[in-house]
Write a protein that holds these residues in place. Structure first.
Motif, PDB file in Angstrom:
ATOM      1  N   ALA A  55       0.328  -1.212   0.250  1.00 31.76           N
ATOM      2  CA  ALA A  55       0.041   0.236   0.177  1.00 31.76           C
ATOM      3  C   ALA A  55       1.098   1.541   0.127  1.00 31.76           C
ATOM      4  O   ALA A  55       0.457   2.453  -0.640  1.00 31.76           O
ATOM      5  CB  ALA A  55      -1.145  -0.117   1.168  1.00 31.76           C
ATOM      6  N   TYR A 268      -6.854   0.383  -7.386  1.00 26.31           N
ATOM      7  CA  TYR A 268      -7.461  -0.217  -6.929  1.00 26.31           C
ATOM      8  C   TYR A 268      -8.618  -1.573  -7.186  1.00 26.31           C
ATOM      9  O   TYR A 268      -8.891  -2.339  -6.601  1.00 26.31           O
ATOM     10  CB  TYR A 268      -8.612   0.816  -6.773  1.00 26.31           C
ATOM     11  N   THR A 272      -7.371  -3.771  -4.106  1.00 21.25           N
ATOM     12  CA  THR A 272      -8.192  -3.500  -3.070  1.00 21.25           C
ATOM     13  C   THR A 272      -9.440  -4.775  -3.043  1.00 21.25           C
ATOM     14  O   THR A 272     -10.907  -5.027  -2.557  1.00 21.25           O
ATOM     15  CB  THR A 272      -9.085  -2.078  -3.402  1.00 21.25           C
ATOM     16  N   GLN A 330     -17.163  -2.917  -7.881  1.00 20.56           N
ATOM     17  CA  GLN A 330     -17.012  -3.498  -6.859  1.00 20.56           C
ATOM     18  C   GLN A 330     -17.212  -4.478  -6.503  1.00 20.56           C
ATOM     19  O   GLN A 330     -17.838  -5.756  -6.211  1.00 20.56           O
ATOM     20  CB  GLN A 330     -17.660  -3.112  -5.157  1.00 20.56           C
ATOM     21  N   SER A 393      -5.447   7.151  -3.124  1.00 16.73           N
ATOM     22  CA  SER A 393      -5.105   6.512  -2.425  1.00 16.73           C
ATOM     23  C   SER A 393      -5.614   6.923  -0.691  1.00 16.73           C
ATOM     24  O   SER A 393      -5.244   6.024  -0.427  1.00 16.73           O
ATOM     25  CB  SER A 393      -3.758   6.268  -3.501  1.00 16.73           C
ATOM     26  N   LEU A 396      -8.331   6.359   0.430  1.00 13.11           N
ATOM     27  CA  LEU A 396      -8.813   4.287   0.853  1.00 13.11           C
ATOM     28  C   LEU A 396      -7.758   3.692   2.186  1.00 13.11           C
ATOM     29  O   LEU A 396      -8.217   3.753   2.744  1.00 13.11           O
ATOM     30  CB  LEU A 396      -8.582   3.261  -0.653  1.00 13.11           C
ATOM     31  N   ASN A 401     -10.571   1.133   3.159  1.00 10.88           N
ATOM     32  CA  ASN A 401     -10.577   0.864   1.594  1.00 10.88           C
ATOM     33  C   ASN A 401     -12.080   0.831   1.225  1.00 10.88           C
ATOM     34  O   ASN A 401     -13.228   0.638   0.509  1.00 10.88           O
ATOM     35  CB  ASN A 401     -10.405  -0.962   2.219  1.00 10.88           C
ATOM     36  N   TRP A 403     -14.956   2.695  -0.344  1.00 10.29           N
ATOM     37  CA  TRP A 403     -14.509   3.351  -1.830  1.00 10.29           C
ATOM     38  C   TRP A 403     -15.920   4.848  -1.822  1.00 10.29           C
ATOM     39  O   TRP A 403     -15.520   5.620  -2.861  1.00 10.29           O
ATOM     40  CB  TRP A 403     -15.271   2.633  -3.321  1.00 10.29           C
TER      41      TRP A 403
END
Length: 447
Positions: A55, A268, A272, A330, A393, A396, A401, A403
């Motif tokens: 990260a 992402y 993620t 997602q 970033s 997040l 995390n 969105w």
């Protein structure tokens, strides 16, 4: 109001050559920036910042990505001033040489494993050279096309350099989508270098095409009447503050989300959401292909209905689509991700660009037009364009995390463009302002 000029200021053949040369240079610019953003999202954290966790390594890689945008205003100021003093054509040659040369050098750069801390330092230096050249590419290309076009087609012809942007982005993300099919060891072992080394081909093509471009009629008129400005930036800041503010604001809603989707969304989706490495670049590739079409449609609509109505519609679309877009991403479903990103990029980002291309040039007089477009474009880019992936970033990490803060960030940027367009003048189908050819009494001008 004066009659709309429907005749081109130069021959159709010259316009075609200028359009192609402008599009090629824009393709080089965005190809170079897009391959860097893709590499920053997918491999640079491991190759140049291996001492950090994933990260933080991505965050560091995006920080080097942002550095290129920090120097873009310097390039915009320097080359914009030279373009207003000595002509548009020379700037177009210099920018393509700087961008293509820096990208090729990145493809030859040793990694941290080979030369240690010197590797990320050299990466930052080359990124700065790349950004300095890119700082005037779009302002010079759009100024060139605007000053050659008839008043009733200026929006459409000024958008052609931006077709090069999406072609460059399509080529870059398509390259990384193919590379993403290989295993991580092969990618980090040297496959990542190939897209950077291809820059040298685009560099030679761009230089060859731009060598014989003519100067624009607008600038030639300034030279003949000895009205070129010796201090274009000082004059600009003294007389065009409203245009600068409007141009700056109009750019915000496009510059931030454009770089957020083309760069941040790749990491992402991979880190993620957890989809395969090729899905993000594939989604951006499809979105870029769609954007070529919607960009030109938007530019045509801006010629017909005006710049402001198109900016209103596209910025509000981006507001409405921000939350659904991330919710659909997602899901992890490849087809749904491609659809969500394609709508966001083509109808939001590219839609705003279509109206914005000519609008920025129309806000300023020819004596300091390149400087005005450069400052409005590049200072907005340094504020939200280069920092958008870094901010997203960070959001997040800060919100564990989730969105929704990133979607809210897009909404905010889009509303800035809406407000700027609301307070800006309508400039469609009006003659460009040129101190060497004063507007006749009774004709409308932009105050």
């Amino acid at each position: 109001m004066s009659a709309v000029n429907t005749a081109p200021k130069v021959s159709d053949e010259t316009i075609r050559r200028a359009a192609f040369a402008s599009a090629i240079g824009s393709a080089v610019e965005y190809y170079d920036f897009a391959i860097y953003s893709a590499a920053a999202a997918l491999v640079f954290n491991k190759l140049f910042f291996p001492e950090f966790n994933d990260a933080v390594g991505v965050l560091a890689a995006f920080a080097t990505y942002a550095v290129g945008f920090l120097v873009r205003p310097l390039g915009g100021l320097y080359f914009g001033s030279r373009g207003d003093r000595f002509g548009r054509r020379g700037v177009l040659m210099a920018t393509v040489l700087l961008m293509g040369g820096a990208s090729t050098a990145i493809g030859l750069l040793p990694t941290y494993e080979s030369i240690g801390i010197l590797a990320p330092i050299l990466l930052v230096v080359l990124r700065m050279v790349q950004g300095f050249g890119a700082g005037a590419e779009q302002s010079s290309a759009t100024t060139l096309m605007s000053e050659m076009a008839a008043d009733n087609r200026r929006g459409y012809l000024s958008a052609i350099p931006f077709v090069g942007i999406w072609c460059g982005l399509l080529f870059a993300t398509g390259s990384f989508a193919l590379i993403g099919l290989a295993d991580d060891e092969a990618i980090q072992g040297g496959l990542w270098r190939i897209p950077f080394l291809v820059s040298i081909v685009l560099l030679f093509v761009g230089v060859y095409i731009r060598r014989h471009l003519p100067e624009t009629p607008e600038f030639e008129a300034l030279e003949k009447t000895a009205k070129t400005s010796g201090r274009p930036i000082s004059e600009l800041l003294a007389t065009e503050r409203r245009g600068l503010l409007v141009g700056f604001g109009v750019r915000i809603g496009e510059a931030g989300p454009s770089n957020l989707f083309s760069s941040f969304s790749l990491s992402y989706l991979a880190m993620t959401v957890g989809v395969a490495a090729y899905v993000g670049p594939l989604a951006i590739s499809v979105a870029s292909a769609c954007a070529i079409v919607t960009l030109l449609i938007s530019a045509k609509l801006a010629d017909r209905f005006g710049r402001r109505p198109v900016l209103f519609a596209t910025s509000l679309f981006q507001v409405a689509w921000a939350f659904p877009c991330f919710a659909l991403m997602q899901t992890g479903n490849t087809v749904i991700i491609i659809l969500a990103v394609s709508l966001a990029v083509s109808c939001g980002v590219a839609g705003m660009q279509g109206a914005q291309c000519a609008y920025l040039t129309e806000l300023f007089d020819a004596r300091h037009r390149m400087a005005g477009v450069g400052i409005a474009r590049e200072f907005s880019v340094v504020l939200v364009g280069g920092t958008a992936p870094f901010v997203a970033s960070g959001l997040l990490i800060l919100f564990d995390n989730h969105w929704w803060p990133v979607a809210l960030y897009i909404v905010f940027l889009s509303l800035v463009t809406f407000v700027a367009a609301y307070f800006g003048p309508e400039t469609a189908r009006q003659p460009l302002r040129n101190a060497a050819a004063p507007v006749m009494a009774g004709e409308d001008t932009i105050a």
